[in-house]
Scaffold this motif. Structure first.
Motif, PDB file in Angstrom:
ATOM      1  N   ILE A 310       0.743  -1.374  -0.074  1.00  0.00           N
ATOM      2  CA  ILE A 310      -0.089   0.144   0.005  1.00  0.00           C
ATOM      3  C   ILE A 310       0.728   1.539  -0.017  1.00  0.00           C
ATOM      4  N   ARG A 311       1.818   1.302   0.684  1.00  0.00           N
ATOM      5  CA  ARG A 311       2.920   2.537   0.901  1.00  0.00           C
ATOM      6  C   ARG A 311       3.617   2.742  -0.354  1.00  0.00           C
ATOM      7  N   HIS A 312       3.526   1.558  -1.466  1.00  0.00           N
ATOM      8  CA  HIS A 312       4.132   1.757  -2.935  1.00  0.00           C
ATOM      9  C   HIS A 312       3.048   2.184  -3.861  1.00  0.00           C
ATOM     10  N   GLY A 313       2.003   2.440  -3.217  1.00  0.00           N
ATOM     11  CA  GLY A 313       0.667   2.566  -4.042  1.00  0.00           C
ATOM     12  C   GLY A 313      -0.287   2.012  -4.491  1.00  0.00           C
ATOM     13  N   ALA A 314      -0.297   0.719  -4.110  1.00  0.00           N
ATOM     14  CA  ALA A 314      -1.087  -0.486  -4.290  1.00  0.00           C
ATOM     15  C   ALA A 314      -2.477  -0.217  -4.045  1.00  0.00           C
ATOM     16  N   ASP A 315      -3.289  -0.444  -4.890  1.00  0.00           N
ATOM     17  CA  ASP A 315      -5.055  -0.269  -4.705  1.00  0.00           C
ATOM     18  C   ASP A 315      -5.146  -1.450  -3.882  1.00  0.00           C
ATOM     19  N   THR A 316      -6.440  -1.515  -3.352  1.00  0.00           N
ATOM     20  CA  THR A 316      -6.817  -2.441  -2.252  1.00  0.00           C
ATOM     21  C   THR A 316      -8.290  -2.585  -2.277  1.00  0.00           C
ATOM     22  N   GLU A 317      -8.812  -3.836  -1.971  1.00  0.00           N
ATOM     23  CA  GLU A 317     -10.280  -4.048  -1.989  1.00  0.00           C
ATOM     24  C   GLU A 317     -10.613  -5.304  -0.942  1.00  0.00           C
ATOM     25  N   ASN A 318     -11.697  -5.034  -0.532  1.00  0.00           N
ATOM     26  CA  ASN A 318     -12.409  -6.268   0.358  1.00  0.00           C
ATOM     27  C   ASN A 318     -11.466  -6.517   1.489  1.00  0.00           C
ATOM     28  N   LEU A 319     -10.950  -5.401   2.057  1.00  0.00           N
ATOM     29  CA  LEU A 319     -10.326  -5.664   3.283  1.00  0.00           C
ATOM     30  C   LEU A 319     -10.879  -5.965   4.695  1.00  0.00           C
ATOM     31  N   ASP A 320     -12.189  -5.771   4.464  1.00  0.00           N
ATOM     32  CA  ASP A 320     -13.147  -6.088   5.490  1.00  0.00           C
ATOM     33  C   ASP A 320     -13.691  -7.467   5.681  1.00  0.00           C
ATOM     34  N   MET A 321     -13.039  -8.345   4.582  1.00  0.00           N
ATOM     35  CA  MET A 321     -13.434  -9.715   4.303  1.00  0.00           C
ATOM     36  C   MET A 321     -12.655 -10.508   5.231  1.00  0.00           C
ATOM     37  N   ALA A 322     -13.277 -11.949   5.289  1.00  0.00           N
ATOM     38  CA  ALA A 322     -12.215 -13.061   5.862  1.00  0.00           C
ATOM     39  C   ALA A 322     -13.100 -14.365   5.283  1.00  0.00           C
ATOM     40  N   VAL A 323     -12.154 -15.278   5.317  1.00  0.00           N
ATOM     41  CA  VAL A 323     -12.705 -16.801   5.207  1.00  0.00           C
ATOM     42  C   VAL A 323     -13.497 -17.094   6.559  1.00  0.00           C
ATOM     43  N   TRP A 324     -14.544 -16.545   6.611  1.00  0.00           N
ATOM     44  CA  TRP A 324     -15.247 -16.679   7.786  1.00  0.00           C
ATOM     45  C   TRP A 324     -15.353 -18.279   7.973  1.00  0.00           C
ATOM     46  N   VAL A 325     -15.344 -18.804   9.454  1.00  0.00           N
ATOM     47  CA  VAL A 325     -15.652 -19.910   9.998  1.00  0.00           C
ATOM     48  C   VAL A 325     -16.083 -19.634  11.280  1.00  0.00           C
ATOM     49  N   PRO A 326     -17.262 -19.633  11.289  1.00  0.00           N
ATOM     50  CA  PRO A 326     -17.938 -19.148  12.768  1.00  0.00           C
ATOM     51  C   PRO A 326     -17.421 -20.066  14.073  1.00  0.00           C
ATOM     52  N   PHE A 507      -9.335 -12.133   3.584  1.00  0.00           N
ATOM     53  CA  PHE A 507      -9.904 -12.468   2.283  1.00  0.00           C
ATOM     54  C   PHE A 507      -9.785 -11.335   1.269  1.00  0.00           C
ATOM     55  N   GLY A 508      -9.375 -10.418   1.719  1.00  0.00           N
ATOM     56  CA  GLY A 508      -9.101  -9.198   0.736  1.00  0.00           C
ATOM     57  C   GLY A 508      -7.522  -8.562   0.713  1.00  0.00           C
ATOM     58  N   GLY A 509      -7.193  -7.596  -0.012  1.00  0.00           N
ATOM     59  CA  GLY A 509      -5.918  -7.093   0.039  1.00  0.00           C
ATOM     60  C   GLY A 509      -5.703  -6.239  -1.227  1.00  0.00           C
ATOM     61  N   VAL A 510      -4.341  -6.304  -2.089  1.00  0.00           N
ATOM     62  CA  VAL A 510      -3.883  -5.549  -3.019  1.00  0.00           C
ATOM     63  C   VAL A 510      -4.856  -6.060  -4.190  1.00  0.00           C
ATOM     64  N   VAL A 511      -4.993  -5.054  -5.193  1.00  0.00           N
ATOM     65  CA  VAL A 511      -5.638  -5.497  -6.290  1.00  0.00           C
ATOM     66  C   VAL A 511      -4.645  -5.853  -7.406  1.00  0.00           C
ATOM     67  N   THR A 512      -4.720  -6.985  -8.255  1.00  0.00           N
ATOM     68  CA  THR A 512      -4.078  -7.558  -9.037  1.00  0.00           C
ATOM     69  C   THR A 512      -4.972  -7.736 -10.604  1.00  0.00           C
ATOM     70  N   ASP A 513      -3.978  -7.649 -11.558  1.00  0.00           N
ATOM     71  CA  ASP A 513      -4.533  -7.944 -13.092  1.00  0.00           C
ATOM     72  C   ASP A 513      -4.674  -9.535 -13.211  1.00  0.00           C
ATOM     73  N   GLU A 514      -5.188  -9.763 -14.601  1.00  0.00           N
ATOM     74  CA  GLU A 514      -5.056 -11.157 -15.023  1.00  0.00           C
ATOM     75  C   GLU A 514      -3.699 -11.805 -15.004  1.00  0.00           C
ATOM     76  N   HIS A 515      -2.662 -11.013 -14.938  1.00  0.00           N
ATOM     77  CA  HIS A 515      -1.262 -11.483 -15.096  1.00  0.00           C
ATOM     78  C   HIS A 515      -0.646 -11.532 -13.369  1.00  0.00           C
ATOM     79  N   ALA A 516      -1.569 -11.245 -12.751  1.00  0.00           N
ATOM     80  CA  ALA A 516      -1.015 -11.372 -11.101  1.00  0.00           C
ATOM     81  C   ALA A 516      -0.296 -10.002 -10.858  1.00  0.00           C
ATOM     82  N   ARG A 517      -0.294  -9.086 -11.543  1.00  0.00           N
ATOM     83  CA  ARG A 517       0.735  -7.772 -11.554  1.00  0.00           C
ATOM     84  C   ARG A 517      -0.342  -6.756 -10.739  1.00  0.00           C
ATOM     85  N   VAL A 518       0.433  -6.251  -9.387  1.00  0.00           N
ATOM     86  CA  VAL A 518      -0.121  -5.520  -8.638  1.00  0.00           C
ATOM     87  C   VAL A 518      -0.629  -4.181  -9.261  1.00  0.00           C
ATOM     88  N   LEU A 519      -1.676  -3.480  -9.141  1.00  0.00           N
ATOM     89  CA  LEU A 519      -2.148  -2.494  -9.494  1.00  0.00           C
ATOM     90  C   LEU A 519      -2.289  -1.179  -8.749  1.00  0.00           C
TER      91      LEU A 519
END
Length: 573
Positions: A310-326, A507-519
């Protein structure tokens, strides 16, 4: 072929392809890169190798893979595409059509690649897609597990393998264990238990160290990686990315007490997991209430390299998510008795075994059901938040307690004394008394149970349709009629526990494209930086289509990243 000992690898200042983190997506990327002529390295901050995959249940979910076709399952890319369209309803930067198509194309190819390199797959036939009733759904399932693996093959690396302690000594994968939970109700389950006991005894006599689950995947992946001479450096605590002229060219961290910088010629792949163990990040990014004490995630899931991207400019999404197992907890959110290992390590209960059994429901403090309790664990966690139901209450009767598993109890075991004394397990002779003790609205609960008991008579859950899918029935009681998942709550004593949103990783984090490159947020590429796994925004969005829906994209996009890095080398040649 003897494996190189851990001390045989010496950290070099530069490699062709630097992979940070040692989960499964890292090893498949390293193997592909090595076979294509690159010199890769895997850097792991912990002294254990295998990451979250090693801690996991050990499943890949891959539409249109060749292994299920060998078992006569009809599947195509188009069916997989239709199913993802029907289940992944989140539209975002991680769920673009290009990324979805990349997953559908490359994940089956990756499975073939792994088998060609020595992976041994097993098809858990009948472990259905989680929404098998939707368009493109597969009732027999699209998931794969690794064949049980003898860890002695790893030699001195065995003790360095990342493992989830409650799975140690269990040589069977998840599906038969799920079926075994019906041991008091089904002869087939009794046979599985007998087979398991025999296997455990035989392995002990023969001195075998047979592992299943994530350890079977990562044990074999580790062996495959080491056989190809790929260096794996543990104890490298990465904390900085080095950028030159807008390109990420190196990673820096502390290794053996000294600051070290490792450069990469063709890119760095971040497979560093999520931030489930980082309470500061959880409080910053996730919904409340939340706690890093409720997770069963890999201990290395601490998130510092997500923050660095993130410090290097990576976009993020769904940081509020987890692989919930109650999970179920004490009233104050602390862990109950029995939720710790022998060494005191916390292992919160994971409620996946009993959620579909008869005589069992979840309600809010108002006494109302709010979800099909037999849903996927991810959807159950989302439902807790969406319905302001943290905590919710599991309510069940004496038949559920006597016949089925609950938390750490196998079927037929008596409740732990401390559960009742501490108030973790609430027990009462009547529903009204149970509601009063638990703090549930008594009129709401009584009305709900009256409705539910009518559904039990007809076998039709008119509110949430529990038991209508193959996935629901998989965990239900096959001897209970007319619906294996719906039974009246009518025989006292009655019980309740408080349900919270536990998880096995974020289950959220940095945004990547179809080549797994960070955007970046403007869609531009951060040159030299790839990412996969739980540090990224998943191609699955905010959904979990089937067992293994986090591991398979981690592997697939690690494989894709290695392909892209290899392509860069060829373009420069």
């Amino acid at each position: 072929m003897a494996l190189p000992p851990p001390e045989s690898f010496t950290l070099q200042p530069e490699y062709d392809f630097v992979i940070v983190g040692s989960g499964g997506g890292s090893m498949v990327a390293a193997i592909y890169a090595k076979l294509a002529g690159l010199n890769p390295v895997i850097l792991e901050k912990r002294d254990k190798i295998g990451g979250s995959t090693g801690f996991s249940g050990g499943v890949w979910w891959v539409p249109n893979n060749h292994v299920i076709k060998r078992h006569g399952v009809h599947d195509t890319k188009e069916l997989g595409r239709r199913y993802l369209a029907a289940t992944v309803d989140f539209v975002g930067k991680g769920t673009t059509e290009a990324r979805r198509e990349a997953f559908l194309d490359e994940a089956p190819e990756m499975i073939q690649f792994l088998e060609d390199q020595g992976m041994e797959f097993e098809y858990p036939d009948g472990w259905s897609d989680y929404y098998d009733d939707r368009d493109g759904g597969q009732p027999r399932g699209r998931s794969l597990v690794a064949m049980p693996y003898d860890l002695r093959n790893l030699g001195p690396w065995e003790e360095k393998l990342s493992r989830y302690a409650p799975f140690i000594g269990i040589p069977f994968p998840s599906l038969p264990l799920i079926k075994m939970l019906m041991v008091k109700r089904s002869f087939a389950a009794k046979k599985i238990m007998a087979r398991l006991a025999l296997a455990v005894a035989k392995n002990k006599i023969l001195g075998r160290h047979i592992a299943a689950h994530g350890a079977a995947i990562q044990g074999r992946m580790l062996e495959m990686t080491l056989k190809r001479g790929i260096p794996i450096i543990s104890g490298f605590a990465s904390d900085q990315l080095i950028e030159e002229d807008g390109r990420i060219v190196a990673v820096s961290g502390v290794h053996e007490g000294q600051r070290k910088t490792v450069r990469s010629r063709y890119g760095l792949l971040m497979n560093v997991g999520g931030f489930a163990r980082n309470d500061e990040m959880r409080q910053k990014y996730q919904r409340k209430p939340i706690s890093n004490q409720w997770t069963n995630a890999n201990p290395g899931d601490t998130g510092e390299m997500i923050e660095e991207m993130i410090r290097h400019g990576a976009d993020t999404e769904n940081l509020d998510m987890a692989v919930w197992v109650p999970t179920s907890l004490n009233a104050d959110g602390s862990l109950p008795a029995g939720a710790h290992g022998k060494d005191g390590t916390p292992y919160p209960f994971m409620h996946v075994g009993e959620i579909a059994v008869p005589h069992y429901i979840w309600v809010t403090k108002r006494g109302n059901r709010f979800v099909n309790e037999a849903n996927s664990y991810m959807e159950l966690g989302e439902a807790l938040y969406e319905n302001d139901a943290v905590p919710a209450f599991a309510v069940f009767d004496d038949r559920a307690m006597r016949n089925y598993a609950y938390a750490s109890l196998m079927p037929g075991m008596k409740p732990i004394k401390q559960w009742l004394e501490s108030g973790f397990l609430i027990k009462a002779d009547t529903i009204a008394e149970l509601a009063a003790k638990a703090g549930i609205d008594p009129d709401g609960l009584a009305a709900q149970i009256e409705r539910y008991n009518r559904y039990a008579e007809t076998g039709v859950d008119e509110e949430f349709h529990k038991g209508e899918r193959q996935y629901d029935r998989l965990r239900g009681d096959p001897t209970h009629k007319p619906n294996p998942c719906v039974g009246s709550i009518a025989k006292g004593p009655f019980y309740a526990t408080r349900i919270f949103p536990g998880d096995v990783g974020t289950f959220g984090g940095v945004v990547t494209d179809e080549h797994a490159r960070v955007l970046r947020s403007d869609g531009s590429i951060i040159e030299g930086l790839y990412a996969t796994g739980n540090c990224t925004s998943s191609v699955m969005g905010r959904s979990y289509p089937g067992p293994g829906a986090s591991i398979s994209p981690a592997f697939a996009f690690g494989y894709i990243a290695a392909k892209d890095a290899v392509g860069k080398r060829h373009n420069q040649a």
